[in-house]
Design a protein around this motif. Sequence first.
Motif, mmCIF file in Angstrom:
data_model
loop_
_atom_site.group_PDB
_atom_site.id
_atom_site.type_symbol
_atom_site.label_atom_id
_atom_site.label_comp_id
_atom_site.label_asym_id
_atom_site.label_seq_id
_atom_site.Cartn_x
_atom_site.Cartn_y
_atom_site.Cartn_z
ATOM 1 N N VAL A 146 0.800 -1.208 -0.071
ATOM 2 C CA VAL A 146 -0.112 0.033 0.148
ATOM 3 C C VAL A 146 0.955 1.407 -0.215
ATOM 4 O O VAL A 146 1.905 1.266 0.807
ATOM 5 C CB VAL A 146 -1.051 0.100 1.150
ATOM 6 N N ASP A 147 0.563 2.274 -0.853
ATOM 7 C CA ASP A 147 1.459 3.477 -1.025
ATOM 8 C C ASP A 147 1.437 4.249 0.351
ATOM 9 O O ASP A 147 2.499 4.509 0.712
ATOM 10 C CB ASP A 147 1.023 4.342 -2.027
ATOM 11 N N MET A 148 0.149 4.354 0.920
ATOM 12 C CA MET A 148 0.209 5.156 1.884
ATOM 13 C C MET A 148 -1.119 4.652 2.886
ATOM 14 O O MET A 148 -2.386 4.192 2.163
ATOM 15 C CB MET A 148 0.028 6.679 1.661
ATOM 16 N N ALA A 149 -1.183 5.155 4.061
ATOM 17 C CA ALA A 149 -2.440 4.939 5.016
ATOM 18 C C ALA A 149 -2.839 6.190 5.777
ATOM 19 O O ALA A 149 -1.754 6.878 6.166
ATOM 20 C CB ALA A 149 -2.015 3.821 5.914
ATOM 21 N N ILE A 150 -3.987 6.689 5.670
ATOM 22 C CA ILE A 150 -4.302 7.932 6.241
ATOM 23 C C ILE A 150 -5.355 7.562 7.286
ATOM 24 O O ILE A 150 -6.603 7.240 7.029
ATOM 25 C CB ILE A 150 -4.550 8.655 5.201
ATOM 26 N N ASN A 151 -5.177 7.980 8.420
ATOM 27 C CA ASN A 151 -5.957 7.660 9.434
ATOM 28 C C ASN A 151 -5.653 8.377 10.701
ATOM 29 O O ASN A 151 -4.480 9.096 10.756
ATOM 30 C CB ASN A 151 -5.962 6.296 9.931
ATOM 31 N N ARG A 152 -6.112 8.187 11.990
ATOM 32 C CA ARG A 152 -5.732 8.661 13.237
ATOM 33 C C ARG A 152 -5.054 7.462 14.020
ATOM 34 O O ARG A 152 -5.826 6.452 14.298
ATOM 35 C CB ARG A 152 -6.813 8.945 13.843
ATOM 36 N N PHE A 153 -3.807 7.480 14.160
ATOM 37 C CA PHE A 153 -3.162 6.253 14.965
ATOM 38 C C PHE A 153 -2.715 6.639 16.197
ATOM 39 O O PHE A 153 -2.185 7.753 16.455
ATOM 40 C CB PHE A 153 -2.191 5.927 14.056
ATOM 41 N N GLU A 154 -2.984 5.783 17.210
ATOM 42 C CA GLU A 154 -2.527 5.793 18.500
ATOM 43 C C GLU A 154 -1.014 5.428 18.704
ATOM 44 O O GLU A 154 -0.348 5.719 19.489
ATOM 45 C CB GLU A 154 -3.486 5.080 19.361
ATOM 46 N N GLU A 155 -0.720 4.196 18.001
ATOM 47 C CA GLU A 155 0.408 3.596 18.018
ATOM 48 C C GLU A 155 0.826 3.056 16.617
ATOM 49 O O GLU A 155 0.135 2.618 15.730
ATOM 50 C CB GLU A 155 0.487 2.355 18.905
ATOM 51 N N LEU A 156 2.326 3.244 16.424
ATOM 52 C CA LEU A 156 2.758 3.048 15.148
ATOM 53 C C LEU A 156 3.976 2.322 15.135
ATOM 54 O O LEU A 156 4.736 2.525 16.112
ATOM 55 C CB LEU A 156 2.860 4.215 14.163
ATOM 56 N N PRO A 157 4.415 1.416 14.291
ATOM 57 C CA PRO A 157 5.851 0.885 14.171
ATOM 58 C C PRO A 157 6.967 1.880 14.107
ATOM 59 O O PRO A 157 6.562 2.741 13.194
ATOM 60 C CB PRO A 157 5.613 -0.404 12.977
ATOM 61 N N GLN A 158 7.934 1.759 14.594
ATOM 62 C CA GLN A 158 9.090 2.681 14.530
ATOM 63 C C GLN A 158 9.331 2.758 13.181
ATOM 64 O O GLN A 158 10.274 3.630 12.721
ATOM 65 C CB GLN A 158 10.224 2.416 15.231
ATOM 66 N N SER A 159 9.362 1.767 12.268
ATOM 67 C CA SER A 159 10.030 1.677 10.935
ATOM 68 C C SER A 159 9.214 2.741 9.804
ATOM 69 O O SER A 159 9.874 2.968 8.766
ATOM 70 C CB SER A 159 9.867 0.097 10.545
ATOM 71 N N PHE A 160 7.908 3.024 10.133
ATOM 72 C CA PHE A 160 7.237 3.819 9.283
ATOM 73 C C PHE A 160 7.764 5.089 9.264
ATOM 74 O O PHE A 160 8.039 6.036 10.271
ATOM 75 C CB PHE A 160 5.741 3.747 9.757
ATOM 76 N N HIS A 161 7.565 5.916 8.067
ATOM 77 C CA HIS A 161 7.668 7.071 8.030
ATOM 78 C C HIS A 161 6.247 7.868 8.114
ATOM 79 O O HIS A 161 5.291 7.280 7.765
ATOM 80 C CB HIS A 161 8.104 7.470 6.469
ATOM 81 N N GLN A 162 6.302 8.898 8.764
ATOM 82 C CA GLN A 162 4.775 9.653 9.079
ATOM 83 C C GLN A 162 4.949 11.042 8.785
ATOM 84 O O GLN A 162 5.941 11.746 9.170
ATOM 85 C CB GLN A 162 4.170 9.132 10.398
ATOM 86 N N LYS A 163 3.887 11.495 8.578
ATOM 87 C CA LYS A 163 3.787 13.034 8.524
ATOM 88 C C LYS A 163 2.058 13.342 9.149
ATOM 89 O O LYS A 163 1.287 13.000 8.677
ATOM 90 C CB LYS A 163 3.590 13.533 7.191
ATOM 91 N N THR A 164 1.944 14.516 9.862
ATOM 92 C CA THR A 164 0.840 14.881 10.493
ATOM 93 C C THR A 164 0.128 15.655 9.089
ATOM 94 O O THR A 164 0.758 16.868 8.750
ATOM 95 C CB THR A 164 0.870 15.634 11.799
ATOM 96 N N LEU A 165 -1.317 15.622 9.127
ATOM 97 C CA LEU A 165 -1.899 16.377 7.809
ATOM 98 C C LEU A 165 -2.597 17.518 8.581
ATOM 99 O O LEU A 165 -2.686 18.541 7.961
ATOM 100 C CB LEU A 165 -2.819 15.422 7.119
ATOM 101 N N TRP A 166 -3.278 17.076 9.731
ATOM 102 C CA TRP A 166 -4.042 18.336 10.229
ATOM 103 C C TRP A 166 -4.370 17.974 11.766
ATOM 104 O O TRP A 166 -4.415 16.762 12.153
ATOM 105 C CB TRP A 166 -5.166 18.446 9.544
#
Length: 311
Positions: A146-166
């Motif tokens: 999957v190219d991207m996942a967009i959601n509200r995440f409480e916990e994420l694996p450390q390997s992921f890149h992430q960016k806050t949208l709003w």
Amino acid sequence: MNINKIDLNLLIYLDVLLREKNVTRAANQLNITQPAMSNGLKRLRNLFNDPILVRTSDGMVPTERSQALAPVIRKILLELEEALQSEDNFNPATSDRVFRLMASDYAASTLVPKLLSNLSKIAPNVSIDIMTPSDINFHDVEAGKVDMAINRFEELPQSFHQKTLWHDSFTCLMASDNPTSKRFGLQSYLRGKHIWVSKTGFGVGVGMDPKDVQKLGWVDEALAKIGEKRDIRVFTRNYNVAIQLALEDQLIATLPSKAAARFVNAPRFTLLDPPFEIPKIELKMIWSPLLHHDASHIWFRQKVLEAAHEC
């Protein structure tokens, strides 16, 4: 061990096996047969002189040696993947690339329409395959399926890149003829009948219990802090369903403001600020390190950010 004799495919097999902990699933992910995967596991056991995975009452479990190898192998494969990425320029005007996007119902109803509108002007042949949180899991994202996942995440694996949208506040949405809207305050809000909308994440959800405040999420946790609770009559995982029920059944939907804002000028709806404080929520986009340096993916991430800033 002579490194010159190591088959690179075996490292790929090991990486997938340790993440899936299942020969059949690992074979499916690599698009090979189960016997081929089983043979790969046999070769890995011979190579490292270790069982790699052992069967227990809880299923296949990695050995201590293989657990130590897992982050090392993952790092090697990620660096190799980045080095082999094509440096060809991506041309959105002529590309027919399909971007696979996991979007929660909230993101799909707020961000995605603006994103599609923008893409149609600059990349008319680009397509988006939109999936729901229950369609995929973190492994799918990490593997680059999957190219991207967009959601509200409480916990994420450390390997992921992430960016806050709003960050988003909340709005109470109800039918214009709902009596609650006439003298709106905390007491009238509590006397009203409510719709609960899920804070969706990855995987299949579970049934809801109105007494379990911890599972109910932001709105009900905020009420609990002031010693109150609302009368929930409907639980739904879909914002559009919540909005339709609010219109037809004299119910109150307390939604993220960007989701409710689509109806700010609709005469059949009334939008009001909640009569108590609810902490803001954060919408993020996450993606795999495997895709981080891909030219087309860099372009797509930028377009998602631009659309978020315009919403």
